[in-house]
Design an enzyme around this catalytic site. Structure first.
Site, short mmCIF file in Angstrom:
data_model
loop_
_atom_site.label_atom_id
_atom_site.label_comp_id
_atom_site.label_asym_id
_atom_site.label_seq_id
_atom_site.Cartn_x
_atom_site.Cartn_y
_atom_site.Cartn_z
N SER A 135 4.00 16.92 0.35
CA SER A 135 3.77 16.33 1.66
C SER A 135 5.01 16.35 2.54
CB SER A 135 3.27 14.88 1.52
OG SER A 135 4.13 14.13 0.69
N ASP A 395 6.56 2.85 3.60
CA ASP A 395 6.77 4.24 3.22
C ASP A 395 8.18 4.64 3.61
OD1 ASP A 395 6.86 6.97 2.90
OD2 ASP A 395 5.07 7.42 4.09
N HIS A 398 8.48 9.55 3.41
CA HIS A 398 8.17 10.52 4.46
C HIS A 398 8.94 10.18 5.72
CE1 HIS A 398 4.62 10.57 1.71
NE2 HIS A 398 4.82 11.88 1.84
#
Length: 418
Positions: A135, A395, A398
């Site tokens: 990702s 998060d 990312h």
């Protein structure tokens, strides 16, 4: 022929010829102006920039500092809504600050060329580019599409998302107008032909790079097998690989049930050993199957996480959170006080020993300085309940878009074309 005659359509055929003549004249002028503009712009860059050939041979691209620049970001998330995943769209999902968007990477001893999407498409005309990995690779893929789109907003595009393969195309061939058709849209169709780049930028999800097979209902990570995934890669003109985070996942996040190496199945093994075996399989495939005179190969180094504030809060009165939540500014200076990822030692060793080494986009240290760049709780992947619990849900792996991956792509742009 008089203008009055054209206006009154006293001779439809002559009118059509007149319009076609004007279209061709304008197209020729527009084309000449575009070429001259690009030539001048290219010459300006060649004069201003050093030659950026091999890793850090003439310019320490990946060593430097973050400096504030009010001309950033290079695009707005609102102008790229169909590209940016909810997971990365921090502004849409309520991030209240925007200073993190105002920083530019300044290499130590040279200037990083500002990203130019038009030049990118001109240089890549008729070619294909593929991001392969996890990702974080998708994070960078979406960033690149937004960067290019903001430079050429009127270019026709196509997009298809799938699993494991997604593709975005800039300017698939424009239709040729019928010779009997005489209408004002003819002008638009002829001019669109100038921008027929036929460039595809795709993403292939392969978080370990090596293959995963299902055997008797169990997921088996094949540390010495890559051909299943690699069949999708071999025809690209530019390849950008990444891996790393999934090799350390455990519990419910672990992507396999067994590892297989040398015909033996393992329930687990040292994760760095497993990473090295997998990377050597990938490197062997690249050396054996990629013609380096035709295809450029890049490897994106390990993207860091920021879950431990003690790494960047040493010497202060104490961290106020357990992760990146609430961080709004980059680290000062050129080095990060926290631990350097162990995985990078493996990546460095494997790439250095390749017969035709991939170009290492060494973004690890410069990204470690950006504790402020993560989605934190401002991610569309989180529920309201999760957003209310930053300590457990933020998060910090990312990156927001716009944001840090745009700099990764500026570095990639410099390495690819300069």
């Amino acid at each position: 022929m008089s203008l009055a005659c054209i206006r009154s359509s006293c001779n439809p055929l002559a009118s059509c010829f007149a319009i076609v003549f004007l279209v061709l004249l304008q197209t020729k002028v527009a084309t000449s102006a575009l070429i001259m503009s690009m030539r001048n712009h290219h010459n300006h860059h060649q004069h201003r920039l050093p030659r950026l050939q091999a890793n850090q041979s003439t310019c320490a691209l990946f060593v430097g500092t973050w400096v504030r620049d009010e001309s950033y970001p290079l695009y707005q998330s609102s102008n790229c809504p169909t590209i940016i995943d909810a997971q990365f769209n921090c502004q849409m999902y309520g991030r209240p600050d925007s200073d993190y968007l105002k920083y530019r990477w300044q290499p130590l001893n040279c200037e990083l060329p500002r990203f130019n999407g038009l030049e990118f498409l001109q240089n890549m005309r008729g070619k294909s580019m593929m991001f392969v990995g996890d990702s974080l690779g998708r994070n960078q893929w979406e960033s690149l599409i937004c960067l290019i789109s903001s430079s050429v907003p009127r270019t026709s595009t196509q997009m298809s998302r799938g699993e494991p393969f997604s593709i975005f195309k800039f300017s698939v061939s424009s239709p040729v107008p019928n010779s009997h058709y005489c209408h004002s849209t003819l002008l638009e169709m002829r001019i669109d032909k100038i921008h027929d780049y036929d460039v595809s930028i795709s993403f292939y999800k392969a978080p370990y790079l090596v293959d995963i097979d299902v055997v008797q209902g169990k997921r088996v990570l094949r540390l010495e097998e890559v051909s299943g995934n690699a069949n999708a890669w071999r025809n690209a003109d530019v390849l950008i690989f990444n891996t790393g985070h999934w090799w350390s996942h455990k519990g419910s996040l672990q992507g396999w049930d067994y590892m297989e190496s040398g015909g033996t199945f393992y329930q687990d093994m040292d994760r760095l050993v497993a990473l090295e075996r997998g990377l050597r399989t990938w490197a062997k495939w690249v050396d054996s199957n990629i013609d380096s005179t035709r295809t450029r190969v890049f490897f994106q180094s390990i993207s860091p996480t920021h879950y431990n504030p003690s790494e960047w809060s040493a010497g202060t009165t104490g961290a106020t959170t357990r992760n990146c939540y609430g961080e709004t500014t980059p680290m000062n200076g050129m080095t990060y006080p926290g631990a350097y990822p162990d995985q990078m030692r493996v990546v460095d060793t494997v790439i250095r020993e390749m017969h035709n080494p991939a170009y290492l986009l060494d973004i690890t240290m410069l990204s470690e300085l950006r504790k402020d760049g993560h989605p934190s709780i401002y991610s569309g992947d989180l529920s309201p309940q999760q957003r209310a619990d930053p300590s457990g849900s933020a998060d910090c792996s990312h990156w927001c878009l716009p944001g840090l991956p745009d700099t990764w792509n500026q570095l990639f742009y410099a390495a690819l074309f300069f």
